[in-house]
Design an enzyme around this catalytic site. Structure first.
Site, PDB file in Angstrom:
ATOM      1  N   HIS A  19       0.890  -1.215   0.191  1.00 20.75           N
ATOM      2  CA  HIS A  19      -0.208   0.084   0.119  1.00 20.75           C
ATOM      3  C   HIS A  19       0.961   1.270  -0.025  1.00 20.75           C
ATOM      4  CE1 HIS A  19      -3.069  -2.714   2.172  1.00 20.75           C
ATOM      5  NE2 HIS A  19      -3.683  -2.329   0.984  1.00 20.75           N
ATOM      6  N   LYS A  43     -15.380  -8.467   4.398  1.00 18.75           N
ATOM      7  CA  LYS A  43     -15.056  -9.783   5.278  1.00 18.75           C
ATOM      8  C   LYS A  43     -14.790  -8.979   6.824  1.00 18.75           C
ATOM      9  CE  LYS A  43     -11.875 -11.132   2.742  1.00 18.75           C
ATOM     10  NZ  LYS A  43     -10.391 -11.637   2.531  1.00 18.75           N
ATOM     11  N   ARG A  92      -1.588  -5.657  -8.617  1.00 14.25           N
ATOM     12  CA  ARG A  92      -0.674  -6.529  -8.280  1.00 14.25           C
ATOM     13  C   ARG A  92      -0.817  -7.398  -9.573  1.00 14.25           C
ATOM     14  NH1 ARG A  92      -3.075  -7.476  -2.516  1.00 14.25           N
ATOM     15  NH2 ARG A  92      -4.863  -6.815  -3.961  1.00 14.25           N
ATOM     16  N   SER A 130      -2.648  -8.201   2.513  1.00 15.11           N
ATOM     17  CA  SER A 130      -2.921  -8.029   4.021  1.00 15.11           C
ATOM     18  C   SER A 130      -3.335  -9.340   4.598  1.00 15.11           C
ATOM     19  CB  SER A 130      -3.997  -7.138   4.361  1.00 15.11           C
ATOM     20  OG  SER A 130      -3.653  -5.758   3.842  1.00 15.11           O
TER      21      SER A 130
HETATM   22  P1  ADP Z   1      -9.644  -3.831  -1.007  1.00 17.28           P
HETATM   23  O1  ADP Z   1     -10.600  -4.661   0.188  1.00 17.28           O
HETATM   24  O2  ADP Z   1     -10.335  -2.520  -1.144  1.00 17.28           O
HETATM   25  O3  ADP Z   1      -9.023  -4.458  -2.127  1.00 17.28           O
HETATM   26  P2  ADP Z   1      -7.138  -3.594   0.191  1.00 17.28           P
HETATM   27  O4  ADP Z   1      -6.630  -2.892   1.284  1.00 17.28           O
HETATM   28  O5  ADP Z   1      -6.765  -4.996   0.179  1.00 17.28           O
HETATM   29  O6  ADP Z   1      -8.773  -3.249   0.179  1.00 17.28           O
HETATM   30  O7  ADP Z   1      -6.493  -3.032  -0.904  1.00 17.28           O
HETATM   31  C1  ADP Z   1      -6.596  -1.457  -1.311  1.00 17.28           C
HETATM   32  C2  ADP Z   1      -5.736  -1.425  -2.473  1.00 17.28           C
HETATM   33  O8  ADP Z   1      -4.489  -1.364  -2.625  1.00 17.28           O
HETATM   34  C3  ADP Z   1      -6.415  -2.113  -3.626  1.00 17.28           C
HETATM   35  O9  ADP Z   1      -6.312  -1.495  -4.869  1.00 17.28           O
HETATM   36  C4  ADP Z   1      -5.360  -3.046  -3.774  1.00 17.28           C
HETATM   37  O10 ADP Z   1      -5.034  -3.796  -5.285  1.00 17.28           O
HETATM   38  C5  ADP Z   1      -4.252  -2.267  -3.504  1.00 17.28           C
HETATM   39  N1  ADP Z   1      -2.809  -3.087  -2.905  1.00 17.28           N
HETATM   40  C6  ADP Z   1      -2.952  -3.656  -1.909  1.00 17.28           C
HETATM   41  N2  ADP Z   1      -1.565  -4.269  -1.590  1.00 17.28           N
HETATM   42  C7  ADP Z   1      -0.877  -4.072  -2.914  1.00 17.28           C
HETATM   43  C8  ADP Z   1       0.218  -4.424  -3.174  1.00 17.28           C
HETATM   44  N3  ADP Z   1       1.158  -5.288  -2.695  1.00 17.28           N
HETATM   45  N4  ADP Z   1       0.756  -3.886  -4.375  1.00 17.28           N
HETATM   46  C9  ADP Z   1      -0.198  -3.055  -5.124  1.00 17.28           C
HETATM   47  N5  ADP Z   1      -1.257  -2.720  -4.581  1.00 17.28           N
HETATM   48  C10 ADP Z   1      -1.646  -3.236  -3.457  1.00 17.28           C
END
Ligand code: ADP
Length: 166
Positions: A19, A43, A92, A130
Site C-alpha cells: 500500500h 469480510k 498486483r 494483507s
Molecule cells: P480492498 O478490500 O479494497 O481491496 P485492500 O486494502 O486489500 O482493500 O487494497 C486496497 C488497494 O491497494 C487495492 O487497490 C489493492 O489492489 C491495493 N494493494 C494492496 N496491496 C498491494 C500491493 N502489494 N501492491 C499493489 N497494490 C496493492
C-alpha cells in the site's frame, strides 16, 4: 494551478509496504493522496476501523502529502464530498484486474466525472497482500519485510509474539 488530489480507498487490514509503495508512486504524479478506509469491508476485519486508521497514520508519518480518513456509503459520493475527481487503486497480479475493471466501470456509470487510475506496484511487492501477512503473523512467522514497524507490533499483540525460527 489547483491541487491534484486522489482518493485511495481500501480495507487496509492492515496497511502493508505494498500500500505504501502505491501511495509513494502516486505522489510522484499528484499533490495529495487521501487514504480512505472503508468502514464496511466485505469480510470481518482483524483490526477495528480505529486501529486501521491509527496504523495508517503511524506508517505514513514520514510521507508528505498523505491524509488518512474513513468513509461509509458510496465511494463516488465520498470522492465528490472531498472535491476530488480521481480514485487511486493498486494493481498486483492479473487476478486483481477483473474486479478492479468492474468496480471502475460501475463507478464511472455512477459518476461520469470521476476517473479511476491504477498504479502498478514495484516488483518487490506484487505478491503481497494483507491476508497473507495476517496468516504468517498468526503462525508467528517473520513479517518485518512486509509491513512497517507499527503494524508488526500490532500484529504481534493480536497473535502473541512467539517467533518460529526461520
Ligand atoms: P480492498 O478490500 O479494497 O481491496 P485492500 O486494502 O486489500 O482493500 O487494497 C486496497 C488497494 O491497494 C487495492 O487497490 C489493492 O489492489 C491495493 N494493494 C494492496 N496491496 C498491494 C500491493 N502489494 N501492491 C499493489 N497494490 C496493492
Amino acid at each position: 494551478m489547483s491541487e491534484k488530489v486522489v482518493v485511495y480507498p481500501g480495507t487496509f487490514d492492515p496497511v502493508t509496504f505494498g500500500h505504501l509503495d502505491v501511495i509513494e508512486r502516486a505522489l510522484r504524479l499528484l499533490d495529495r493522496v487521501i487514504v480512505a478506509v472503508t468502514t464496511k469491508p466485505d469480510k470481518e476485519p482483524l483490526f477495528s476501523l480505529r486501529e486501521r486508521l491509527e496504523l495508517l497514520e503511524q506508517s505514513s508519518k514520514g510521507i508528505n502529502g498523505v491524509e488518512v480518513d474513513s468513509f461509509s456509503g458510496l465511494l463516488v459520493d465520498y470522492v465528490k464530498s472531498r472535491k476530488a475527481k480521481v480514485v487511486l487503486r493498486g494493481l498486483r497480479q492479473l487476478s486483481d484486474f477483473e474486479a478492479e475493471f468492474q468496480q471502475a466501470t460501475i463507478n464511472r456509470k455512477l459518476a461520469p466525472g470521476i476517473e479511476t487510475v491504477f498504479v502498478v506496484t514495484g516488483a518487490r511487492y506484487f505478491y503481497l497482500n494483507s491476508t497473507m501477512v495476517k496468516e504468517i503473523a498468526s503462525m508467528h512467522g517473520r513479517i518485518d519485510c512486509f509491513v512497517p514497524k507499527p503494524v508488526e507490533s500490532a500484529l504481534g499483540k493480536k497473535f502473541g509474539s512467539k517467533r518460529k525460527s526461520v
